[in-house]
Design an enzyme around this catalytic site. Structure first.
Site, PDB file in Angstrom:
ATOM      1  N   GLN A   1      45.402  -6.126 -11.915  1.00  0.00           N
ATOM      2  CA  GLN A   1      44.425  -6.592 -12.744  1.00  0.00           C
ATOM      3  C   GLN A   1      44.318  -5.690 -13.556  1.00  0.00           C
ATOM      4  O   GLN A   1      42.991  -5.762 -14.613  1.00  0.00           O
ATOM      5  CB  GLN A   1      43.272  -6.815 -11.659  1.00  0.00           C
ATOM      6  CG  GLN A   1      43.412  -8.103 -10.491  1.00  0.00           C
ATOM      7  CD  GLN A   1      42.334  -8.230  -9.633  1.00  0.00           C
ATOM      8  OE1 GLN A   1      42.537  -7.447  -9.130  1.00  0.00           O
ATOM      9  NE2 GLN A   1      41.283  -8.738 -10.531  1.00  0.00           N
TER      10      GLN A   1
ATOM     11  N   CYS B   1      35.930 -12.432  -7.884  1.00  0.00           N
ATOM     12  CA  CYS B   1      37.186 -11.325  -8.575  1.00  0.00           C
ATOM     13  C   CYS B   1      36.498 -11.022  -9.754  1.00  0.00           C
ATOM     14  O   CYS B   1      35.766 -10.938 -10.525  1.00  0.00           O
ATOM     15  CB  CYS B   1      38.002 -12.323  -8.662  1.00  0.00           C
ATOM     16  SG  CYS B   1      39.339 -11.832  -9.375  1.00  0.00           S
ATOM     17  N   LEU B   2      37.156  -9.740 -10.159  1.00  0.00           N
ATOM     18  CA  LEU B   2      36.444  -8.943 -11.044  1.00  0.00           C
ATOM     19  C   LEU B   2      37.215  -9.483 -12.302  1.00  0.00           C
ATOM     20  O   LEU B   2      37.298  -8.622 -13.838  1.00  0.00           O
ATOM     21  CB  LEU B   2      37.204  -7.321 -11.124  1.00  0.00           C
ATOM     22  CG  LEU B   2      36.238  -6.667 -10.281  1.00  0.00           C
ATOM     23  CD1 LEU B   2      36.633  -5.001 -10.086  1.00  0.00           C
ATOM     24  CD2 LEU B   2      34.648  -6.315 -10.730  1.00  0.00           C
TER      25      LEU B   2
ATOM     26  N   GLY C   1      37.409  -4.760  -3.944  1.00  0.00           N
ATOM     27  CA  GLY C   1      39.155  -4.957  -3.556  1.00  0.00           C
ATOM     28  C   GLY C   1      39.566  -4.801  -5.192  1.00  0.00           C
ATOM     29  O   GLY C   1      38.358  -5.715  -5.803  1.00  0.00           O
TER      30      GLY C   1
ATOM     31  N   HIS D   1      43.086 -11.355  -0.535  1.00  0.00           N
ATOM     32  CA  HIS D   1      42.018 -12.302  -1.693  1.00  0.00           C
ATOM     33  C   HIS D   1      43.241 -11.208  -2.601  1.00  0.00           C
ATOM     34  O   HIS D   1      43.551 -11.713  -3.294  1.00  0.00           O
ATOM     35  CB  HIS D   1      41.354 -12.118  -1.985  1.00  0.00           C
ATOM     36  CG  HIS D   1      40.857 -12.071  -3.344  1.00  0.00           C
ATOM     37  ND1 HIS D   1      39.727 -12.973  -3.504  1.00  0.00           N
ATOM     38  CD2 HIS D   1      41.002 -10.845  -4.839  1.00  0.00           C
ATOM     39  CE1 HIS D   1      39.398 -12.933  -5.448  1.00  0.00           C
ATOM     40  NE2 HIS D   1      40.050 -12.131  -5.643  1.00  0.00           N
ATOM     41  N   GLU D   2      43.159 -10.406  -2.240  1.00  0.00           N
ATOM     42  CA  GLU D   2      44.125  -8.989  -3.410  1.00  0.00           C
ATOM     43  C   GLU D   2      45.623  -9.367  -3.255  1.00  0.00           C
ATOM     44  O   GLU D   2      46.025  -9.116  -4.155  1.00  0.00           O
ATOM     45  CB  GLU D   2      43.951  -7.634  -2.596  1.00  0.00           C
ATOM     46  CG  GLU D   2      42.207  -7.231  -2.568  1.00  0.00           C
ATOM     47  CD  GLU D   2      41.906  -7.638  -3.710  1.00  0.00           C
ATOM     48  OE1 GLU D   2      42.385  -7.291  -5.101  1.00  0.00           O
ATOM     49  OE2 GLU D   2      41.115  -7.817  -4.557  1.00  0.00           O
TER      50      GLU D   2
ATOM     51  N   HIS E   1      47.094 -11.761  -5.603  1.00  0.00           N
ATOM     52  CA  HIS E   1      47.031 -11.337  -6.691  1.00  0.00           C
ATOM     53  C   HIS E   1      48.361 -11.085  -6.754  1.00  0.00           C
ATOM     54  O   HIS E   1      48.807 -10.626  -8.591  1.00  0.00           O
ATOM     55  CB  HIS E   1      46.273  -9.968  -7.341  1.00  0.00           C
ATOM     56  CG  HIS E   1      44.069 -10.989  -7.542  1.00  0.00           C
ATOM     57  ND1 HIS E   1      44.606 -11.526  -8.390  1.00  0.00           N
ATOM     58  CD2 HIS E   1      43.388 -10.248  -6.785  1.00  0.00           C
ATOM     59  CE1 HIS E   1      42.865 -11.405  -8.541  1.00  0.00           C
ATOM     60  NE2 HIS E   1      42.627 -10.683  -7.530  1.00  0.00           N
TER      61      HIS E   1
HETATM   62 ZN    ZN Z   1      40.510 -10.203  -7.321  1.00  0.00          ZN
END
Ligand code: ZN
Length: 164
Positions: A50, A88-89, A45, A130-131, A134
């Site tokens: 991000q 998380c990236l 995701g 989660h996304e 963000h």
């Molecule tokens: Zn994330």
């Protein structure tokens, strides 16, 4: 086009993202960029902030391939919650347990502006939550318990020391 990932503690990750009005050619290109960046980074995701774009777009990896969701909105959450490990990236090598609603009903626009609504549970529900967080400047660590936060802080310190 592959775009650079914004890493914690960059302030870009703390902004509240703006909703998308018209789905222009630029927005479609941005959707492609987010998708390509997620795939190239082995993510499941990715949210627009991000890659430094403060816009309400997320991409979720599903069994049927990547799904682009514009202006996603959670309509309903199950009372039942579930604890699961997240990463998380934007916070590489950091993992923590996070408690989230087990199932959600969410609406969004696809890349062609069509209204969609899905009901998901388990892992996809976790990724959506989660996304979408963000887009409001919330990171999974904010939702981790005391122990999870403490472990993450130690790990971040270690990673920083090794970087010098
Ligand atoms: Zn994330």
């Amino acid at each position: 086009m592959f775009r650079k990932i914004v890493f914690y503690p960059n302030k870009e990750l703390r902004k509240k993202s703006a909703p998308i009005g018209e789905i222009t050619a630029e927005i479609k290109q941005l959707c492609l960029d987010i998708t390509q960046t997620m795939i190239a980074s082995d993510g499941i995701g990715l949210a627009a902030p991000q890659i430094g774009e403060s816009k309400r777009i997320i991409v979720i990896q599903t069994e049927g391939g990547p799904k682009i969701c514009i202006n996603p909105e959670i309509l309903e959450k199950t009372k039942e919650k579930e604890i699961g490990e997240e990463g998380c990236l934007s916070l590489p090598e950091i993992y923590a347990n996070v408690k989230r609603s087990k199932g959600i009903r969410v609406k969004f626009l696809d890349e062609n502006g069509r209204e969609c609504e899905v009901k998901v549970k388990g892992m996809p529900a976790r990724i959506f939550q989660h996304e979408i967080d963000h887009l409001d400047g919330v990171l999974f660590l904010d939702r981790a318990g005391f122990l999870g936060k403490w472990k993450a802080r130690k790990r971040l310190q270690k990673l920083r020391q090794n970087a010098y």
